[in-house]
Structures are given as structure tokens and as C-alpha cells.
Design an enzyme around this catalytic site. Structure first.
Site, mmCIF file in Angstrom:
data_model
loop_
_atom_site.group_PDB
_atom_site.id
_atom_site.type_symbol
_atom_site.label_atom_id
_atom_site.label_comp_id
_atom_site.label_asym_id
_atom_site.label_seq_id
_atom_site.Cartn_x
_atom_site.Cartn_y
_atom_site.Cartn_z
ATOM 1 N N TYR A 141 0.813 -1.211 0.000
ATOM 2 C CA TYR A 141 0.000 0.000 0.000
ATOM 3 C C TYR A 141 0.853 1.270 0.000
ATOM 4 O O TYR A 141 0.394 2.328 -0.438
ATOM 5 C CB TYR A 141 -0.941 0.020 1.211
ATOM 6 C CG TYR A 141 -1.996 -1.062 1.201
ATOM 7 C CD1 TYR A 141 -2.139 -1.944 0.138
ATOM 8 C CD2 TYR A 141 -2.866 -1.208 2.267
ATOM 9 C CE1 TYR A 141 -3.109 -2.935 0.126
ATOM 10 C CE2 TYR A 141 -3.849 -2.191 2.270
ATOM 11 C CZ TYR A 141 -3.956 -3.061 1.194
ATOM 12 O OH TYR A 141 -4.927 -4.035 1.206
ATOM 13 N N LYS A 190 3.879 -15.316 3.508
ATOM 14 C CA LYS A 190 3.911 -16.141 2.303
ATOM 15 C C LYS A 190 5.384 -16.408 1.964
ATOM 16 O O LYS A 190 5.866 -16.137 0.866
ATOM 17 C CB LYS A 190 3.194 -15.432 1.148
ATOM 18 C CG LYS A 190 2.867 -16.333 -0.054
ATOM 19 C CD LYS A 190 1.954 -17.476 0.290
ATOM 20 C CE LYS A 190 1.618 -18.277 -0.982
ATOM 21 N NZ LYS A 190 0.945 -19.552 -0.651
ATOM 22 N N ASP A 222 -2.593 -18.297 2.799
ATOM 23 C CA ASP A 222 -3.694 -19.056 2.229
ATOM 24 C C ASP A 222 -4.222 -20.090 3.228
ATOM 25 O O ASP A 222 -5.433 -20.295 3.354
ATOM 26 C CB ASP A 222 -3.289 -19.712 0.908
ATOM 27 C CG ASP A 222 -1.903 -20.320 0.929
ATOM 28 O OD1 ASP A 222 -1.171 -20.146 1.914
ATOM 29 O OD2 ASP A 222 -1.543 -20.981 -0.066
ATOM 30 N N ASP A 246 -5.325 -6.710 5.994
ATOM 31 C CA ASP A 246 -6.519 -6.063 5.462
ATOM 32 C C ASP A 246 -7.549 -7.107 5.053
ATOM 33 O O ASP A 246 -8.744 -6.989 5.347
ATOM 34 C CB ASP A 246 -6.116 -5.206 4.258
ATOM 35 C CG ASP A 246 -7.211 -4.254 3.818
ATOM 36 O OD1 ASP A 246 -8.262 -4.195 4.483
ATOM 37 O OD2 ASP A 246 -7.016 -3.575 2.803
ATOM 38 N N ASP A 250 -11.184 -8.661 7.532
ATOM 39 C CA ASP A 250 -12.557 -8.642 7.006
ATOM 40 C C ASP A 250 -13.154 -10.041 7.039
ATOM 41 O O ASP A 250 -14.346 -10.219 7.335
ATOM 42 C CB ASP A 250 -12.572 -8.091 5.580
ATOM 43 C CG ASP A 250 -12.676 -6.574 5.548
ATOM 44 O OD1 ASP A 250 -12.427 -5.954 6.598
ATOM 45 O OD2 ASP A 250 -12.996 -6.013 4.498
#
Length: 357
Positions: A141, A190, A222, A246, A250
Site C-alpha cells: 500500500y 507467504k 492461504d 486487510d 474482514d
């Protein structure tokens, strides 16, 4: 007198933030605390009023306050604007950066009364009580972004950058939070693909030596996404980088019945920012339907982290639980046999039961 910057923002922000302020005023009367509120413009509302999503006056107000209560920013009305002017990218990200808010603390706690409101089976979600510590000022970001023309079209690039120092400070915070909870940290990365994740894993493993009393496990993002819906009760504290956090937070919100139940705190600098985890929900804005509980619980986090009023924060949480136990619901968490209430009524109910706690 505690000075609080109040930034309602866009959409339902103007409806939910007053409910949190109402709860803070109830706490003020009960305990004798003194709060002063100064409202500022941010997001689309600021674009409409003064032509920019983060006015200098708002940034100055935030820097001069002890804490910030934020509603939500953005909406379809401003989606046509270039990235440099859109509320999400040009208001929230610069505000976090300017205030040094490098860590987002986002609890996901399932109130037992809402076990049936989750989209997952009751036996899967019951007992969910986790906290995600998300690194907030690094990663994709904030990395360099570039688009170039090619012979066949365009190429776009986003750069993912993390430094040892950035990883160390978020890691230490996660271990400290875990020490006050169930003493387990799950680091999500990851590392089988990304070099930044390999540095992340190496760094958190080294910092873990300073916290031998806390269990550390590593998990690929994942797999973490799968495990959150498979067995969420296995998690205590999750620590991860900006984009992974992020997405996962959610996802975790649905464990609790609704994203309208998730508060958050962004900390790291002198002034912390408190906001619900959901967006501006323009589809229901102005209809008095929004769930204010995430914003109210964010105010409770403010009392705890910015002002050190942990007892008052717990009382807000208990009042929210009492209201839910009595069967009151906003539309997002409504179930058969419960009592449907609007935004203002839900805020009133929390205040009423807070006075009785």
C-alpha cells in the site's frame, strides 16, 4: 479534559459516530471524566466541502488531539476520481503515515448471543476470541507504484517493501499483546514465495527469543484464511503484514456475525485513531439502519489504550453484551425472534444498560 478529534467522514459515519459520542458522554457522567470533541472533515465529505480528502486543518486537529474517533470514508460518488484524490488512498493512508500509526489492533470476539448470526455453524464459531495485529504503514500500500505503456498495452507495478525495523516493532507489539491474553502468536506470511515474507519470518523468529513464555507458530496466508473458517478458536493473536491483514480481518469479521461488530485501534504514534472496521455503506446511509456497535466498541478501545480507563472500557463491553443478550438487533445481525432496532435506539440501549452496570 481529554481532547478528541471527531471525524464522521462519509456514508453511515455521520450516523454511527454520534452513538459512540453518546456512550462516551454517559461514561463521562458516570466516572467524572471530561471529554471535549472537535469535529473535522475527511474523505468524500472533505472533497465536497474544500476540494481535498485530508485538509490541513483536519490533520492539524488530529495532531493536536489526544485521540481520534473516525466513522468511515469513501463511496461510489468519488470512485471516478484519480487515486491521488480518492478518499481511501488520499485520506486514510496519509493520515496513518503522518501520525506514525504503524499498528492496527482488531479484535474479533463472538458474543455468545450472536452465535447464530454468523454464517458458519454455531459449533465452529462459538468461543472465537482473537486479535489481529496488522502492520499498517508498510508493504504494497505504501510502496512505489508505476504504470507504463508497452507495445501491447500497459504494465502496472506495485512494490512490496519491508525493513527489519518495521517488522521488529510490530512483532514486539504482538508478543506483548499475547502476554496479556493466552500467550500464543500466529505469524502469517507467504515465505514460500515472497522475499519480504522470508525476511518477516526470519525477523519474528529472532524477536521471539525475547518472549520465551509466548508460543509462536508460522502460517502461510492461504492456510490462515482456510483455518479461520475451519477452526477459528485455535487463534489467539495473529500478526501479519499490511495487505494480508486487510484481507484476513474482514474475513474474521464474519465469525462474529457481522463486520458491524468489529472495532479497531490504530496505534504507534502520539495520537491513536479508533474506527469501526466496516466501510461507509452508502446503500443504507441516511436510513438509521447502521449497526453502531463497532464504533461504540472502538470508543471503548480508546478509553483503554489512549486514556488508561480499562474499567470503563470493560463496562461498555458488558453493556453491549447485555443489550445483545436481551435480543436487540440492528438489521445486519437480525435473527428470527429478536427485536429489530435502529441505529439511534441501539445507542440509547447501550447507554441505558451502561448506567446500570
Amino acid at each position: 479534559m481529554h481532547k478528541i478529534a471527531v471525524l464522521p467522514g462519509d456514508g453511515i459515519g455521520a450516523e454511527i459516530v454520534p452513538q459512540a459520542v453518546k456512550v462516551l458522554d454517559t461514561i463521562s457522567r458516570k466516572y467524572g471524566y471530561k471529554f471535549s470533541y472537535t469535529e473535522g472533515l475527511i474523505g468524500g465529505a472533505a472533497i465536497d466541502a474544500v476540494g481535498k480528502p485530508l485538509p490541513e486543518e483536519t490533520l492539524k486537529l488530529c495532531q493536536e488531539s489526544e485521540a481520534i474517533l473516525l466513522g468511515a470514508v469513501g463511496g461510489p460518488k468519488w470512485d471516478h476520481l484519480p487515486v491521488a484524490m480518492r478518499p481511501e488512498a488520499a485520506a486514510l493512508l496519509p493520515l496513518r503515515k503522518a501520525l506514525g500509526l504503524y499498528a492496527n489492533i482488531r479484535p474479533a470476539y463472538l458474543y455468545p448471543a450472536l452465535a447464530e448470526a454468523s454464517t458458519l455453524k454455531r459449533e465452529v464459531v462459538l468461543g472465537t476470541d482473537l486479535v489481529t495485529i496488522r502492520e499498517l504503514t508498510g508493504g504494497l500500500y505504501f510502496g512505489e507504484k508505476k504504470r507504463e505503456k508497452t507495445a501491447t498495452g500497459e504494465v502496472a507495478m506495485d512494490t512490496l517493501v519491508y525493513t527489519t525495523e518495521e517488522i521488529e516493532r510490530i512483532t514486539r507489539l504482538a508478543f506483548e499483546v499475547a502476554r496479556a491474553r493466552r500467550k500464543k502468536v500466529t505469524s502469517v506470511d507467504k515465505a514460500n514465495v515472497l522475499e519480504s515474507s522470508r525476511l518477516w519470518r526470519e525477523t519474528i523468529t529472532r524477536v521471539h527469543e525475547e518472549f520465551p513464555d509466548v508460543e509462536l507458530e508460522h502460517m502461510y496466508v492461504d492456510n490462515a484464511a482456510m483455518q479461520l473458517v475451519r477452526r477459528p478458536t485455535q487463534f489467539d493473536v495473529i500478526v501479519t503484514e499490511n495487505m494480508f491483514g486487510d484481507i484476513l480481518t474482514d474475513q474474521a469479521s464474519m465469525l462474529t456475525g457481522s463486520i458491524g461488530m468489529l472495532p479497531s485501534a490504530s496505534i504507534g504514534g502520539k495520537v491513536a485513531l479508533y474506527e469501526p472496521s466496516h466501510g461507509s455503506a452508502p446503500d443504507i446511509a441516511g436510513q438509521n439502519k447502521a449497526n453502531p456497535l463497532a464504533t461504540i466498541l472502538s470508543a471503548a478501545m480508546m478509553l483503554k489504550y489512549s486514556f488508561g480507563y480499562s474499567e470503563a472500557a470493560r463496562e461498555i463491553e458488558q453493556a453491549v453484551e447485555k443489550v445483545l443478550d436481551l435480543g436487540y438487533r440492528t438489521p445486519d445481525i437480525m435473527e428470527e425472534g429478536k427485536t429489530l432496532v435502529d441505529t439511534v435506539t441501539m445507542g440509547d440501549l447501550v447507554c441505558r444498560h451502561l448506567e446500570d452496570v
